[in-house]
Design an enzyme around this catalytic site. Structure first.
Site, short mmCIF file in Angstrom:
data_model
loop_
_atom_site.label_atom_id
_atom_site.label_comp_id
_atom_site.label_asym_id
_atom_site.label_seq_id
_atom_site.Cartn_x
_atom_site.Cartn_y
_atom_site.Cartn_z
N ASP A 1 -16.27 -41.89 -23.96
CA ASP A 1 -15.07 -41.98 -23.31
C ASP A 1 -14.50 -43.34 -23.62
OD1 ASP A 1 -13.21 -42.33 -21.25
OD2 ASP A 1 -14.35 -40.81 -19.95
N HIS A 2 -13.25 -43.46 -23.99
CA HIS A 2 -12.97 -45.15 -24.32
C HIS A 2 -12.50 -45.45 -23.27
CE1 HIS A 2 -12.24 -48.19 -26.93
NE2 HIS A 2 -11.46 -47.60 -27.56
#
Ligand code: CAO
Length: 393
Positions: free
Chosen positions: A365-366
């Site tokens: 999850d950036h």
């Protein structure tokens, strides 16, 4: 211990706070607080005078006459009313619905004005107290979801126009996991980092141990070593062992390491969770994994068997393929895909030598993990697998 919080001069009420609960103490009339009669540390009982209040519309010049007893009638002009106090026990019993919610009246009013159900908000203040910023973050988050859900829908197509077809209903598991996969794919900004691990030595070790393990009816596959390598890496990189809270503004860092393993069943994909992977040896993990995948394939998994995971591993190594982009299993923030190992020529000390390489695909999850940490994490997993003595440290 109860605390009284006075809200605003334009008086809406007071708050009574005990260690466990916060309750609104509404004023009997709207007005402006003229004088506060209590101070921090005062002991109050039922009927004690908290403040004098000038009701709205009353003449400014009116003489103030504080009224001491709740039962007394307000003066005709410049009405001043006592706000009654009560023992916390009485009020807690009266206002049960707010018992577990810790928020001041200003924040409650703010949430009410926005039409927000305050019980859905996670507080970030001391003792999980809900702050105004928490309400704002919650609303922001909800709005972004509404915006996404208004995406155009996919058009229906009549395939029978092009040739013969057959309708096959999706399994119950596929319907449920499909919804979750779609939500996670849309809501989480994924990045997938690819890498590989030299597992030549690991494979030699595994082959040497295999017969011994088989005597105990344990199947030793590369996957349990990957689980140990991931557990060690989660300890090293705590942001991978975390979840975003409901406001999307805080990370919940977990101090336990439970790893979900995707299991392929005839009805679809399920992800049972192996608990405390860091505390278990490869034999115990292999046994547990075999039991869980057996349960999964016989539809015997309980909901609790699939809850509490911190990170997931999806291994297609027994099947084939070189790399893939796994979808993050919310509320986790990363997932590792494992593909089939194969011998590759590795250039070492002036010559190419055959090494058994295991392809790894890490989706993260950036919002939580930067690219640099993604690369560090996958490299760490690779290093752990390249020399399994590292896993003992
Ligand atoms: N490279 C090469 N061989 C591998 C391997 C890899 N990465 N991983 C496993 N193998 C081998 C095993 O060693 C075993 O061979 P041997 O019997 O000769 O040792 C064989 O492949 C079969 O392994 P397995 O699949 O039975 O066991 P596992 O521990 O690797 O995996 C489980 C267990 C439950 C994860 C697996 O059976 C499964 O269901 N995988 C599918 C998961 C899936 O569908 N993911 C997709 C999610 S995204 O849609």
């Amino acid at each position: 211990m109860a605390l009284i919080n006075i809200t605003t001069p334009d008086f809406g009420g007071a708050t009574l706070e005990s260690d466990k609960a916060t309750m609104d103490l509404p004023a009997t009339e709207a007005g402006v607080v003229k004088e506060i009669k209590v101070k921090v540390g005062d002991k109050l009982s039922t009927g004690s005078l908290l403040m004098t209040l000038e009701s709205k519309g009353a003449a400014k010049s009116a003489e103030e006459k504080p009224v001491k007893k709740a039962e007394e009638k307000p003066a005709e002009k410049g009405v001043e009313k006592p706000v009654k106090t009560s023992t916390p026990q009485v009020l807690i019993g009266d206002v049960q619905s707010t018992t577990d919610i810790h928020a001041g009246p200003g924040v409650r009013r703010f949430a009410r004005e926005l039409g927000v159900n305050i019980s859905l908000i996670a507080g970030s203040g001391p003792k999980q107290r809900i702050l105004k910023e928490d309400v704002q973050a919650f609303v922001k988050n909800q709005l972004s979801q509404v915006q996404t859900s208004s995406l155009p829908t996919l058009p229906a197509i009549d395939f029978s126009k092009f040739g013969a077809i057959e309708i096959q209903a999706l399994s119950r598991i596929k319907k449920i996991s499909g919804k979750n996969l779609q939500r996670n794919w849309m809501m989480i900004p994924h990045v997938t980092q690819f890498g590989d691990a030299d597992i030549t030595e690991l494979e030699n070790f595994r082959q040497a141990q295999k017969a011994e393990f088989e005597k105990q009816k344990i199947k030793l596959t590369p996957l349990v070593f990957v689980m140990k390598a991931v557990a060690a890496s989660l300890k090293m990189f705590p942001t991978f062992n975390a979840s975003l809270d409901s406001s999307g503004e805080n990370l919940v860092i977990k101090k336990y390491i439970h790893i979900g393993v995707a299991v392929d069943t005839p009805d679809g994909l399920v992800v049972p969770v192996v608990r405390d992977v860091d505390k278990k040896g490869v034999a115990e993990l292999a046994k547990e994994l075999a039991e869980l995948s057996e349960k999964a394939r016989n539809k015997k998994l309980a909901p609790a068997d699939m809850q509490g995971g911190c990170f997931s591993i999806s291994s297609l190594g027994g099947i084939g393929g070189t790399a893939f982009t796994p979808i993050i299993n919310y509320p986790e923030v990363a997932i590792l895909g494992v593909s089939k190992s194969s011998y590759q020529p590795l250039y070492q000390q002036g010559e190419f030598i055959p090494r058994l390489m295991l392809p790894l695909s890490l989706s993260y999850d950036h919002r939580v993990i930067d690219g640099a940490d993604g690369a560090r994490f996958i490299t760490h997993v690779g290093n752990m697998l390249a020399d399994i003595r590292n896993l003992l440290l």
